[in-house]
Structure formats: structure tokens, C-alpha cells
Scaffold this motif. Structure first.
Motif, short mmCIF file in Angstrom:
data_model
loop_
_atom_site.label_atom_id
_atom_site.label_comp_id
_atom_site.label_asym_id
_atom_site.label_seq_id
_atom_site.Cartn_x
_atom_site.Cartn_y
_atom_site.Cartn_z
N MET A 48 -11.63 -3.42 -5.96
CA MET A 48 -12.03 -3.41 -4.55
C MET A 48 -10.92 -2.78 -3.70
O MET A 48 -11.19 -1.97 -2.82
CB MET A 48 -12.29 -4.84 -4.07
N ILE A 49 -9.65 -3.14 -3.94
CA ILE A 49 -8.56 -2.57 -3.16
C ILE A 49 -7.69 -1.74 -4.09
O ILE A 49 -7.27 -2.23 -5.15
CB ILE A 49 -7.71 -3.68 -2.49
N SER A 50 -7.39 -0.50 -3.73
CA SER A 50 -6.59 0.36 -4.61
C SER A 50 -5.17 -0.18 -4.71
O SER A 50 -4.71 -0.93 -3.86
CB SER A 50 -6.58 1.77 -4.05
N SER A 51 -4.47 0.23 -5.78
CA SER A 51 -3.13 -0.30 -5.98
C SER A 51 -2.20 0.18 -4.86
O SER A 51 -1.27 -0.51 -4.47
CB SER A 51 -2.60 0.12 -7.35
N ARG A 52 -2.49 1.39 -4.34
CA ARG A 52 -1.69 1.91 -3.23
C ARG A 52 -1.83 1.00 -2.00
O ARG A 52 -0.85 0.62 -1.38
CB ARG A 52 -2.18 3.31 -2.87
N ALA A 53 -3.08 0.65 -1.70
CA ALA A 53 -3.33 -0.20 -0.55
C ALA A 53 -2.70 -1.58 -0.78
O ALA A 53 -2.14 -2.17 0.15
CB ALA A 53 -4.83 -0.35 -0.32
N ARG A 54 -2.76 -2.06 -2.02
CA ARG A 54 -2.20 -3.37 -2.33
C ARG A 54 -0.69 -3.40 -2.07
O ARG A 54 -0.17 -4.33 -1.48
CB ARG A 54 -2.48 -3.71 -3.79
N LEU A 55 -0.01 -2.35 -2.53
CA LEU A 55 1.44 -2.25 -2.32
C LEU A 55 1.76 -2.22 -0.83
O LEU A 55 2.64 -2.94 -0.34
CB LEU A 55 1.97 -0.98 -3.01
N PHE A 56 0.99 -1.41 -0.10
CA PHE A 56 1.18 -1.28 1.34
C PHE A 56 0.99 -2.62 2.03
O PHE A 56 1.79 -3.01 2.90
CB PHE A 56 0.17 -0.25 1.87
N GLY A 70 -12.96 3.80 8.57
CA GLY A 70 -11.95 3.10 9.34
C GLY A 70 -10.53 3.39 8.87
O GLY A 70 -10.29 4.27 8.03
N VAL A 71 -9.59 2.63 9.43
CA VAL A 71 -8.19 2.82 9.08
C VAL A 71 -7.97 2.54 7.59
O VAL A 71 -7.16 3.21 6.93
CB VAL A 71 -7.32 1.87 9.93
N ALA A 72 -8.72 1.57 7.04
CA ALA A 72 -8.57 1.26 5.62
C ALA A 72 -8.90 2.47 4.77
O ALA A 72 -8.34 2.65 3.68
CB ALA A 72 -9.49 0.10 5.24
N GLY A 73 -9.78 3.34 5.26
CA GLY A 73 -10.15 4.54 4.52
C GLY A 73 -8.94 5.46 4.31
O GLY A 73 -8.86 6.17 3.31
N LEU A 74 -7.98 5.41 5.26
CA LEU A 74 -6.78 6.24 5.13
C LEU A 74 -5.98 5.89 3.89
O LEU A 74 -5.43 6.75 3.22
CB LEU A 74 -5.88 6.05 6.36
N LEU A 75 -5.95 4.57 3.59
CA LEU A 75 -5.18 4.12 2.44
C LEU A 75 -5.81 4.56 1.13
O LEU A 75 -5.14 4.68 0.12
CB LEU A 75 -5.08 2.58 2.45
N GLU A 76 -7.12 4.80 1.17
CA GLU A 76 -7.82 5.17 -0.05
C GLU A 76 -7.96 6.69 -0.16
O GLU A 76 -8.33 7.21 -1.19
CB GLU A 76 -9.24 4.57 -0.07
#
Lengths: 244, 302
Positions: free
Chosen positions: B1-9, B292-298
Motif C-alpha cells: 500500500m505504501i512504497s518503501s520510499r514513502a515509508r522512509l520519508f 494529491g501530495v502523497a502521489g509525489l512520493l510515489e
């Protein structure tokens, strides 16, 4: 005669002046395949919607194992063991095939928080029976139309129903895809009661034990396939064109 | 559901937020405390908007209920202990959500939105005009459960992390998967045997109690409540936060709340027409960042 599993008494549904279903009394015997056929606009889908609770009857009653469910909601009817499929594949486009059958199977579970192994096993078996075991991880919207119809049947199979209400399971399918569904229906028919609404006469006459012909919301004729095949009235209703 | 990049962030972000009180800067603690409360509030609405597919304009009412209940308990009964007041305030917000949700869920689609809006407005005018609750002036919270600013800040931080983890687990549970199924095709879920309205009501009550938690923390942070908390403006703002952050992502709305708080704070320094800046950003996000902003992380994955 085997015992009636599902029964309608004088069931009617009006839309304004139009009587889409008009005083239909039918009894669906346990373990049999009972087809309901008729020209377009004969009221077949409306009839199924009355059985599944998606439409309220204007008058008349519906019984399942002797219990009245004329005013029951669709979710309660489903939980009693009456499952229905839809004319156009009605699956969860954004979910994978595995998730679609899992949801269907989970509808019979009591647990809210912890996943149940029984639910997962029932889902896996349903997916295998409908022939999509290999496609478990694929999103439903990426399936071919024929596969979506298979998934549709897999989903209701996963709810472990006592009776299937199938609304034109062959509609819009090519010959090979239709053959696959017919084989699946024959497989289901060995262990389940089926109410089948279908236009494909070859399929109907090869699967059904009993056929009812609806015209203008009324029962024109009801009986074994041979009887229906020879009925003059049925021939007339179909104007001789695609007469069975 | 949440990418590892987003998780780290997100993990780094949470650690950075935890370190803020070490700076001793009162302004930033107040500012980020407010932003985190907005994050809890927005995540609780995301459960409805993003996962259950319910757009509610009643959400501010449950935030307001949590806040007003704390003010009432504190002023009238001199109750301040968190172990006592927090469960009461969340239960009160949940009870409000049960009543409003039970009535509103009889309607669907745009009618549901209008009914939830009507309830919020009713509560707003009631608190605004009834003399017992301070009227339009609002109330001070006489005894705050956590009056120490550092304790208040960490309570908010813990609540933010806990609500995020709770919702994440909830959405992976069978209950969450049923909600996602209802969002996808409610009619089909019903015909599969799910009493969908009961599931939606459960989600509505759960989201309402978490909004009540946010309201409780807000009343504790500011020591003050007023009827504007119930206004449709607040309901609209939190909905905008969810969309700005990215509905159906959970962490997106939390980020959206932080972004909105920063925009507001910087905007206010630049011009008195700061709402125009926020409006422009919202339009830009809706047009160019549909997730949304979350899309930037993905983004890089796609």
C-alpha cells in the motif's frame, strides 16, 4: 416431484401502468436446473430482481424453504443461501480475482478483525472451480469479458449458496467462451439448484431440467424441455424466428 | 500500500517531529501541534472519503463534540485527568456520530452529503445561540488535562502515530477490505450478503470518535473552544486537506494538513488575502496531482 426450494405465489411487479411481472406462480425444485426464457422485455430480469430482493414486489409472495422473504433485503436473502449473478459482469474492477472471491467468501464469516483460514480456503476452491486459479493476482478489469463472467460465477460460488439465480451468464460471449461457461454450469448443476435466465436456446435445452416461458410478464408455458420444444404456443410467441 | 520510499520519508518525518520540543521553541511546538491535530483529523476523514467512499460534511461536528465535551467536563465537573476525560470525549463524539450517521446513511450520494451538512449546521447554530455553552464567544477550558506544552505536544505526537498505525491495521483487516469493496461496488456487496449500511455506520462512528480525539487535543492545546469548530467551513477545510494530501492513502491527508498549515502561516505573513494562495494551491494540486501530495512520493515508481 422433489421438494420446492424456492417458490413464488402470484408474484407481480408494476412500473406505472406496465405489469413487468404479472401474477407469476412458480416453484423451483431442489437439485434441478430450471430455465426461465422469453422474448426481450418478457420480465425475466425483473423476476430475478424480485427473487433477489433488489426490487420489491407490488403484490404476491416469495418463499424459500417455506419461509417467507417477500420483503427481505438483498443482503439477508443472500445470507439465506440465494446467490445471484448479473447480466453484465458485476465484479470489483479494481480488486484482484483472488480478492473478489475472498470478499464473497468472507460474507459468510463471523470474524471482523482476524482473517479466517476457512474463508481463504473456500475462496481458493471457488476460484479453482470457475477456472481462474492461475489468474488470482490479476485485477478483475484486466480479465477478458469471458473470464469476468467466470469470475462472476466464482464469486457467488464462494458464498456457498443453496440456489443460484443466473441472469444470462452467456450474454455477449463468443462460442469458445460460452462453451467454457456451459461446462461450468453443468458442473454446478450436479450439486446445486439453478434458476437460469438465458437467451442461448442450445445451452438452455442442453442444461435445463425444466423450462418456463415468460411472455409479457406472464407464464406462457412451463414443463420439461421436450414439452416446451413441441409447444405451439411457445412457437407462436417467438414468431417462428428463433423457435427452439 | 505504501512504497518503501514513502515509508522512509514518513518515518524520518515522524522522528523530526518528535525532536522539535528539544529546540524549546514555543511557537513551533504550538504550530506543529496544531498541524498534527489537523493530520489526525484528516486521516480520520480519509477512512470515510478515501476508503469507505463516503463524503461527509459532518466531520467537524465530531471534532467540535470532542472539544466541547472536554470544556464541559473541565468547567462544570473540574475533571481534567486524561485517563477519564479522553475516553468520555471520544465516546461522546462516537455517540454523536452514531446518531448523525444512522440518520444520514438513509440517504445516498449527494443527499448524504447534504444531510450531513444540515446536521453540522444545526449543531453550530445550537451552540452559537444556546446560552449554556458560552454562545458565540465559546468557552475556556478551566483545567487542562495536559497544561505543560511539552507534554501536550508529545500527547499529540503519540496520538498521530497511534491513529496512523491503527487505521493502517484496520484497513488491512477483513473489516477494511469490506469497506474497500463497498467503495468499489456497494450494490454488489449487498447482493453478496454484506449488510453494507451497518459497515458504513461502523466506519462513520469510528471516524467520528477519532475526530473527537483530534478535537480533544485541540481544546487541550489552546484551552479554548468556540462554535466555529462546528462550522461547515471546518468540515470543508478538512475535506480539502484530504483531497490535497491524496484520498485513500492515509499518510497523504496527514501531509496535506502539514502543508495547509504551512501555507496558511506563510500566506498570512505575505498578504491578508492568504486564502487566495491556498485556493490557488488546491486548484493546482487537483489539476496536476490527481493523487494529491502523497502521489509525489510515489511518482518515481510510475
Amino acid at each position: 416431484m422433489p421438494e420446492a426450494l424456492l417458490e413464488t405465489r402470484d408474484l407481480s411487479r408494476r412500473f406505472g401502468a406496465l405489469a413487468a411481472v404479472d401474477g407469476v406462480s412458480l416453484s423451483f425444485a431442489e437439485g434441478r436446473v430450471h430455465a426461465v426464457i422469453g422474448p426481450n422485455g418478457a420480465g425475466k430480469s425483473t423476476f430475478l430482481n424480485l427473487l433477489s430482493g433488489e426490487l420489491r414486489a407490488t403484490s404476491g409472495r416469495v418463499f424459500f424453504r417455506g419461509q417467507e422473504l417477500t420483503r427481505a433485503t438483498p443482503d439477508r436473502i443472500s445470507r439465506l443461501g440465494i446467490a445471484r449473478s448479473y447480466q453484465s459482469a458485476n465484479v470489483f474492477a479494481e480488486l484482484s480475482c483472488g480478492e473478489c472471491v475472498w470478499l464473497a467468501s468472507h460474507s459468510r464469516a463471523r470474524t471482523l478483525v482476524f482473517p479466517s483460514a476457512r474463508v481463504a480456503e473456500r475462496a481458493r476452491r471457488a476460484l479453482a472451480t470457475c477456472g481462474l486459479a492461475e489468474r488470482a493476482g490479476v485485477r478483475a478489469r484486466q480479465l477478458s469479458y469471458g473470464e469476468q463472467r467466470q469470475l462472476e460465477i466464482g464469486m457467488i460460488l464462494a458464498t456457498d449458496p443453496q440456489i443460484f439465480l443466473l441472469d444470462e451468464p452467456l450474454a455477449g460471449l463468443g462460442h469458445d467462451e460460452a462453451q467454457r461457461i456451459v461446462a461450468l454450469l453443468q458442473e454446478l448443476a450436479r450439486r446445486h439448484t439453478i434458476v437460469l435466465v438465458e437467451h442461448d436456446m442450445d445451452a438452455v435445452f442442453s442444461i435445463a431440467d425444466t423450462i418456463t416461458v415468460l411472455v409479457d410478464g406472464r407464464v406462457l408455458e412451463s414443463g420439461a424441455p421436450d414439452f416446451i420444444r413441441q409447444s405451439e404456443r411457445v412457437r407462436e410467441a417467438y414468431l417462428g424466428s428463433d423457435a427452439p | 500500500m505504501i512504497s518503501s520510499r514513502a515509508r522512509l520519508f514518513l518515518a524520518l518525518g515522524a522522528l523530526a517531529l518528535a525532536a522539535v520540543p528539544a529546540s524549546g521553541d514555543r511557537f513551533w511546538m504550538q504550530f506543529l501541534g496544531k498541524a498534527m491535530i489537523g493530520g489526525i483529523f484528516a486521516m480520520s476523514l480519509d477512512l470515510l472519503v478515501g476508503f469507505a467512499g463516503l463524503v461527509s460534511l459532518a466531520h467537524a461536528a465530531f471534532f467540535g463534540l470532542g472539544a466541547y465535551l472536554l470544556a464541559g467536563l473541565s468547567n462544570r465537573y473540574q475533571l481534567a485527568q486524561m485517563a477519564l476525560t479522553l475516553p468520555i470525549c471520544m465516546a461522546g463524539a462516537a455517540a454523536g456520530a452514531l446518531i448523525i450517521g444512522w440518520l444520514s446513511l438513509r440517504a445516498a450520494g449527494v443527499y448524504f452529503i447534504m444531510v450531513t451538512l444540515a446536521f453540522t449546521q444545526m449543531l453550530y447554530y445550537f451552540l452559537n445561540d444556546a446560552p449554556w455553552f458560552g454562545g458565540s464567544d465559546g468557552l475556556y477550558v478551566a483545567l487542562r488535562p495536559l497544561s505543560n506544552p511539552i507534554a501536550a505536544y508529545y500527547a499529540i505526537w503519540i496520538a498521530l502515530v497511534a491513529v496512523f498505525a491503527f487505521l493502517l491495521l484496520l484497513l488491512r483487516s477483513p473489516f477494511g477490505r469490506v469497506l474497500i469493496g463497498i467503495r468499489g461496488n456497494e450494490q454488489r456487496m449487498r447482493s453478496l450478503g454484506f449488510p453494507t449500511r451497518q459497515y458504513l455506520l461502523a466506519a462513520f462512528v469510528l471516524a467520528g470518535s477519532l475526530a473527537g480525539l483530534a478535537g480533544y487535543l485541540d481544546a487541550n492545546l489552546y484551552g479554548f473552544v468556540n462554535p466555529a469548530l462546528f462550522g461547515w467551513r471546518e468540515s470543508g477545510l478538512v475535506l480539502m486537506t484530504v483531497l490535497l494530501g491524496g484520498k485513500g492513502t492515509l499518510h497523504g491527508p496527514a501531509l496535506g494538513a502539514l502543508l495547509l498549515a504551512l501555507l496558511q502561516q506563510q500566506g498570512e505573513r505575505l498578504t491578508e488575502h492568504w486564502t487566495a494562495i491556498i485556493g490557488a494551491v488546491v486548484i493546482a494540486v487537483v489539476l496536476f496531482l490527481p493523487r494529491g501530495v502523497a502521489g509525489l512520493l510515489e511518482a518515481r515508481r510510475a
